[in-house]
Design an enzyme around this catalytic site. Sequence first.
Site, PDB file in Angstrom:
ATOM      1  N   CYS A  49       1.149  -8.442   4.839  1.00 23.58           N
ATOM      2  CA  CYS A  49       0.738  -7.044   4.686  1.00 23.58           C
ATOM      3  C   CYS A  49      -0.749  -6.844   4.448  1.00 23.58           C
ATOM      4  CB  CYS A  49       1.606  -6.365   3.627  1.00 23.58           C
ATOM      5  SG  CYS A  49       3.301  -6.119   4.232  1.00 23.58           S
ATOM      6  N   ASP A  50      -1.086  -5.595   4.138  1.00 24.24           N
ATOM      7  CA  ASP A  50      -2.404  -5.018   4.375  1.00 24.24           C
ATOM      8  C   ASP A  50      -3.593  -5.802   3.848  1.00 24.24           C
ATOM      9  OD1 ASP A  50      -0.502  -3.150   5.040  1.00 24.24           O
ATOM     10  OD2 ASP A  50      -1.685  -1.450   4.382  1.00 24.24           O
ATOM     11  N   LYS A  51      -3.604  -6.136   2.564  1.00 24.68           N
ATOM     12  CA  LYS A  51      -4.777  -6.779   1.976  1.00 24.68           C
ATOM     13  C   LYS A  51      -4.598  -8.278   1.837  1.00 24.68           C
ATOM     14  CE  LYS A  51      -6.143  -2.663   1.786  1.00 24.68           C
ATOM     15  NZ  LYS A  51      -4.933  -2.188   2.455  1.00 24.68           N
TER      16      LYS A  51
ATOM     17  N   ASP B  92       0.818  -1.209   0.000  1.00 27.06           N
ATOM     18  CA  ASP B  92       0.000   0.000   0.000  1.00 27.06           C
ATOM     19  C   ASP B  92       0.854   1.263   0.000  1.00 27.06           C
ATOM     20  OD1 ASP B  92      -3.271  -0.145   0.834  1.00 27.06           O
ATOM     21  OD2 ASP B  92      -2.134  -1.985   0.768  1.00 27.06           O
TER      22      ASP B  92
ATOM     23  N   GLU C 177      -6.369   4.474  -0.306  1.00 25.27           N
ATOM     24  CA  GLU C 177      -5.936   5.005   0.980  1.00 25.27           C
ATOM     25  C   GLU C 177      -5.523   6.468   0.825  1.00 25.27           C
ATOM     26  OE1 GLU C 177      -2.960   2.697   2.892  1.00 25.27           O
ATOM     27  OE2 GLU C 177      -4.389   1.161   3.505  1.00 25.27           O
TER      28      GLU C 177
ATOM     29  N   CYS D 288       5.522  -2.873   8.377  1.00 26.59           N
ATOM     30  CA  CYS D 288       5.958  -1.584   8.933  1.00 26.59           C
ATOM     31  C   CYS D 288       5.750  -1.517  10.440  1.00 26.59           C
ATOM     32  CB  CYS D 288       5.247  -0.451   8.217  1.00 26.59           C
ATOM     33  SG  CYS D 288       5.727  -0.338   6.472  1.00 26.59           S
TER      34      CYS D 288
ATOM     35  N   SER E 188      -4.959   5.012   5.511  1.00 28.61           N
ATOM     36  CA  SER E 188      -3.909   4.093   5.887  1.00 28.61           C
ATOM     37  C   SER E 188      -3.929   3.902   7.394  1.00 28.61           C
ATOM     38  CB  SER E 188      -2.559   4.660   5.461  1.00 28.61           C
ATOM     39  OG  SER E 188      -1.501   4.017   6.130  1.00 28.61           O
TER      40      SER E 188
END
Length: 552
Positions: free
Chosen positions: A120-122, A80, A439, A192, A464
């Site tokens: 990670c995010d998705k 992202d 985002e 992160c 985000s």
Amino acid sequence: MRSDILKKDIETLPHRALLMSTGLKKEDFDKDKPFVGVANSYNNIIPGHIHLNELTREIKRGIRDAGGVPFEWGVPGVCDGIAMFVEMRLSLPSRDHIADNIEIMVLSHSLDGWVGVTACDKITPGMLMAAGRLNLPAMILTGGPMKANVSEGIKHHPIEGFGLVGQVKGGRMTPEEAESLLPSMTCGAGSCVGLYTANTMSVVTEVLGMSVTKCATTLAADPLKKKEAYESGKRIVDLIREDVRPRSIMTSNAFENAIRVDMAMGGSTNAVLHIPVIAREAGIEIGLDLFDRISRDTSNLCSIIPAGTYEMAEIDKAGGVSAVLNRLKDKIKDSPTVNGKSIALIAARGDVLDDDIIRSLENPYHAEGGIAVLKGNIARSAIIKQTAVGEEMQVHSGPARVFYSEKDLLAAIEESGIDEGDVVVLPFQGPAGAPGMPEMLTPTDALKGAGYKRVALITDGRFSGATTGPCIGHVEMEAYHGGPIGAIQEGDVIDIDIPERSLNVQLTDAEINKRLEHLRFPERDLTPLLEYYRKKFKGTNCYGGTYESISD
């Protein structure tokens, strides 16, 4: 077992020949050897994923040692942070694509169960969606956070770069000064450092019971992570033989527990986007009112980057997710886990090793949890991370500044075209309107970096996990579907009251409706996938349900 269909009779001869062409032996077709998929989202683009091949090797070793036969394939992953640089926003659509990818591979090859290797995010929510959808034995290994660089007592990491962009555009730093910080922001493998979306969803996964204990906070570089991978490989074989399926683990209690821990830790607003969709795949409906009720009833016990100062490595040293569960043990509802232990037992055994990093209920950072759900004539629902908003902006009224692209907003910041007290409005950023629901870290951190203290932002897009300040997203209905956010014009006065959970524009319903009759839609250049995604969300809210399902 599902793979028995490949082991029974002469009709499977060609199928077995094809599998043996990949390296399988005759003994691998023994009926007591389950076929186990490993959905590996390794790539060398995302720092959280560059080490996943090493973890996948350990998972496969564990599967073999437990008597299973592992099969690995690749799952795509979008960073992202990098993807925010480009106009085509495919990150959220990738979540659904990942769930489809796993469905295709598991069912097409008659696998008995599978392990998702993610970070990670998705990618993590996409894998959890697939687990609920397929309801075949499954578990998740999250790859772990990165460690921040610490220089002269200051933590440095990649995401601080978004704030530096704002400082340059706001004239508070030269480009050369910002560039000089680049080496210190480079941290290596892992998701992160703070409680951004990646680590938020790792925490959710562990509390849901879908990963081994400590998985969410064990650093990517910690040797323990490989041990967790090996244990996961062995455990999935047990789950297959015991016929333990995700819907028996991801129960209503489990989802409530996950929301409660997320509120206590102050996780990303994107958890509100993902959890209802994951739950729906598992046959459970979750409305946004549940998030707000749990948030009002759950104190915020952690102060984690970006809302606070601690990084995930410090949460891990303080006892990890099980320590947070221990603080909340009287509110945790019992539910099973892939560990074979109940979440209540894990909570009871959790050990808090630092009373400031994970505070007690008697000494919280905030009386309420991380998320608030706002409602009013602008929105049937909207989401804000209230623990990242200063006291001076909990209640605010100000004139609207309306922008239809992040580029135009960034130009206004650079030209000092935003005044303190303004309420920036970014409509047509929802799943259908953008499309893809991008985002908004670039504009939110640009506002912060430019030094604004009393500027709010409202959008039907999403934020985000790194976003802080008075930023309100997920506005439903979105502008593309005729939501009132699309009727807001320059200078309209907007009233925000987080404690009262209200979000309103000083217009009558008649004025809003009249403006909506003449609503103009921004033109977009779309890829075929984004065209498909727009059609998918036409008439559907950003949580994948009807507008009536936003609330309980």
